[in-house]
Design an enzyme around this catalytic site. Structure first.
Site, PDB file in Angstrom:
ATOM      1  N   TYR A 165       0.837  -1.207   0.000  1.00  0.00           N
ATOM      2  CA  TYR A 165       0.000   0.000   0.000  1.00  0.00           C
ATOM      3  C   TYR A 165       0.874   1.261   0.000  1.00  0.00           C
ATOM      4  CZ  TYR A 165      -3.046   3.375   2.582  1.00  0.00           C
ATOM      5  OH  TYR A 165      -3.741   4.465   3.033  1.00  0.00           O
ATOM      6  N   LYS A 212       0.979   4.178  -2.723  1.00  0.00           N
ATOM      7  CA  LYS A 212       0.704   5.591  -2.415  1.00  0.00           C
ATOM      8  C   LYS A 212       1.879   6.480  -2.856  1.00  0.00           C
ATOM      9  CE  LYS A 212      -3.399   5.425  -0.327  1.00  0.00           C
ATOM     10  NZ  LYS A 212      -4.607   5.993  -0.958  1.00  0.00           N
TER      11      LYS A 212
HETATM   12  N1  LIG Z   1      -8.332   5.959   7.466  1.00  0.00           N
HETATM   13  C1  LIG Z   1      -7.039   6.289   7.505  1.00  0.00           C
HETATM   14  O1  LIG Z   1      -6.390   6.253   8.570  1.00  0.00           O
HETATM   15  C2  LIG Z   1      -6.340   6.729   6.248  1.00  0.00           C
HETATM   16  C3  LIG Z   1      -5.045   7.275   6.370  1.00  0.00           C
HETATM   17  C4  LIG Z   1      -4.379   7.687   5.246  1.00  0.00           C
HETATM   18  C5  LIG Z   1      -4.976   7.571   4.014  1.00  0.00           C
HETATM   19  N2  LIG Z   1      -6.218   7.030   3.910  1.00  0.00           N
HETATM   20  C6  LIG Z   1      -6.790   6.922   2.568  1.00  0.00           C
HETATM   21  O2  LIG Z   1      -8.076   7.494   2.532  1.00  0.00           O
HETATM   22  C7  LIG Z   1      -8.862   6.812   1.562  1.00  0.00           C
HETATM   23  C8  LIG Z   1     -10.161   6.349   2.175  1.00  0.00           C
HETATM   24  O3  LIG Z   1      -9.890   5.573   3.321  1.00  0.00           O
HETATM   25  P1  LIG Z   1     -11.003   5.205   4.405  1.00  0.00           P
HETATM   26  O4  LIG Z   1     -10.298   5.031   5.687  1.00  0.00           O
HETATM   27  O5  LIG Z   1     -12.128   6.162   4.298  1.00  0.00           O
HETATM   28  O6  LIG Z   1     -11.419   3.768   3.880  1.00  0.00           O
HETATM   29  P2  LIG Z   1     -12.854   3.030   3.804  1.00  0.00           P
HETATM   30  O7  LIG Z   1     -12.567   1.582   3.683  1.00  0.00           O
HETATM   31  O8  LIG Z   1     -13.745   3.523   4.894  1.00  0.00           O
HETATM   32  O9  LIG Z   1     -13.414   3.572   2.424  1.00  0.00           O
HETATM   33  C9  LIG Z   1     -12.892   3.133   1.201  1.00  0.00           C
HETATM   34  C10 LIG Z   1     -14.052   2.796   0.288  1.00  0.00           C
HETATM   35  O10 LIG Z   1     -13.484   2.360  -0.955  1.00  0.00           O
HETATM   36  C11 LIG Z   1     -14.261   1.283  -1.418  1.00  0.00           C
HETATM   37  N3  LIG Z   1     -13.439   0.483  -2.325  1.00  0.00           N
HETATM   38  C12 LIG Z   1     -12.422  -0.346  -2.019  1.00  0.00           C
HETATM   39  N4  LIG Z   1     -11.937  -0.901  -3.124  1.00  0.00           N
HETATM   40  C13 LIG Z   1     -12.653  -0.401  -4.166  1.00  0.00           C
HETATM   41  C14 LIG Z   1     -12.623  -0.586  -5.557  1.00  0.00           C
HETATM   42  N5  LIG Z   1     -11.761  -1.442  -6.121  1.00  0.00           N
HETATM   43  N6  LIG Z   1     -13.491   0.097  -6.317  1.00  0.00           N
HETATM   44  C15 LIG Z   1     -14.394   0.947  -5.768  1.00  0.00           C
HETATM   45  N7  LIG Z   1     -14.475   1.149  -4.443  1.00  0.00           N
HETATM   46  C16 LIG Z   1     -13.613   0.490  -3.657  1.00  0.00           C
HETATM   47  C17 LIG Z   1     -14.682   0.503  -0.182  1.00  0.00           C
HETATM   48  O11 LIG Z   1     -15.828  -0.287  -0.426  1.00  0.00           O
HETATM   49  C18 LIG Z   1     -14.933   1.630   0.808  1.00  0.00           C
HETATM   50  O12 LIG Z   1     -16.289   2.033   0.823  1.00  0.00           O
HETATM   51  C19 LIG Z   1      -7.987   5.697   1.022  1.00  0.00           C
HETATM   52  O13 LIG Z   1      -7.351   6.131  -0.155  1.00  0.00           O
HETATM   53  C20 LIG Z   1      -6.984   5.489   2.119  1.00  0.00           C
HETATM   54  O14 LIG Z   1      -5.788   4.934   1.643  1.00  0.00           O
HETATM   55  C21 LIG Z   1      -6.930   6.609   5.000  1.00  0.00           C
END
Ligand SMILES: NC(=O)c1ccc[n+]([C@@H]2O[C@H](COP(=O)([O-])OP(=O)(O)OC[C@H]3O[C@@H](n4cnc5c(N)ncnc54)[C@H](O)[C@@H]3O)[C@@H](O)[C@H]2O)c1
Length: 257
Positions: free
Chosen positions: A149, A153
């Site tokens: 991952y 990124k």
């Molecule tokens: N939560 C954290 O701590 C955090 C930190 C840094 C970055 N991020 C980034 O933020 C973004 C969202 O994270 P989050 O925590 O809200 O995650 P989350 O899992 O709550 O939301 C991600 C959504 O993406 C959907 N998804 C996954 N694979 C998919 C695909 N192939 N096609 C379409 N939809 C798909 C999932 O069903 C989910 O609803 C991501 O890019 C993640 O890497 C999150």
């Protein structure tokens, strides 16, 4: 109302950060297509917004699903001004447990998916002077586990710069938001909370602001970069991490004792 008369597509828009971003865009006037492979999550995000939102169920790994989401944006709302590449996931904490198949799966969504969406959306964004925001992570900047991952990124940061440079002359800005830990129910946090229910509180000591982030903290930064207020911001990486990567708070505390 920075997005009056605009149309946005948020991938992974049913999840924590995606749903908060879709809601914020809509609250500021945008019509929003929520694309997610999880139909229930997408339906919840759309229901929270109302008539000015529509769900497109599919995966960012599939060109046909992306085409369907873009067609919905055009048919229902008339075009596209903002693309938020937010869908991503990670399952493997360490290199030792990452198989080649895991590596490919994490890259397919996190990096290749963003490339496919950007590529397909670019003509629509160019037609309206639009903007793209890629959701990265502090994992692109330093090792915090989840190596596949993290590499994806880091690749997304490079893709952001390529898009900014190539698509800028076509009137499309591309930027990245890199969150620190954000309190969401994504699969990785579910696993970590199963191991330690107090994980978010435990992590707070690493954050100079004394807490982890909220989905709304990240949505605010995404919406700034997507808006015309950021008209001269292109190719930037806005780190939204409460100061995590500004220094080493825990080491500084050790040095001071
Ligand atoms: N939560 C954290 O701590 C955090 C930190 C840094 C970055 N991020 C980034 O933020 C973004 C969202 O994270 P989050 O925590 O809200 O995650 P989350 O899992 O709550 O939301 C991600 C959504 O993406 C959907 N998804 C996954 N694979 C998919 C695909 N192939 N096609 C379409 N939809 C798909 C999932 O069903 C989910 O609803 C991501 O890019 C993640 O890497 C999150």
């Amino acid at each position: 109302m920075r997005f009056s008369d605009q149309v946005a597509l948020v991938t992974g828009g049913g999840g924590g950060i995606g749903a908060a971003t879709a809601a914020r865009l809509a609250a500021e006037g945008a019509a929003v297509v929520v694309m997610d492979e999880d139909a229930d999550a997408a339906a919840r995000a759309v229901a929270a917004i109302g008539d000015r939102a529509a769900a497109s169920i599919g995966s960012v790994t599939a060109a046909d699903d992306i085409a369907a989401a873009l067609a919905l944006a055009q048919r229902r709302f008339g075009g596209l001004d903002v693309l938020v590449n937010n869908a991503a996931f990670t399952l493997r904490d360490t290199l030792a447990e990452t198989t080649p198949e895991d590596w490919d799966r994490e890259f397919a969504v996190t990096l290749r998916g963003a490339f496919l969406c950007a590529r397909a959306a670019l003509p629509l964004l160019a037609a309206r002077g639009g903007a793209m925001v890629n959701v990265g992570s502090v994992n692109a900047l330093l090792h915090l586990g989840n190596p596949a991952y993290s590499a994806a990124k880091a690749g997304l940061l490079s893709l952001t710069r390529s898009l900014a440079t190539e698509a800028g002359p076509r009137g499309v800005r591309t930027n990245m938001v890199s969150p620190g830990s954000v309190r969401t129910a994504n699969i990785t946090w579910q696993q970590r909370q199963a191991r330690d229910p107090a994980i978010f509180d435990k992590l707070a000591r690493w954050y100079p602001v004394g807490r982890v982030g909220t989905p709304q903290d990240i949505a605010a930064a995404i919406c700034f970069l997507a808006s015309r207020e950021a008209a001269f911001v292109n190719g930037a990486n806005l780190v939204v991490d409460g100061g995590l990567t500004a220094g080493m708070a825990v080491m500084a505390a050790d040095l001071a004792t």
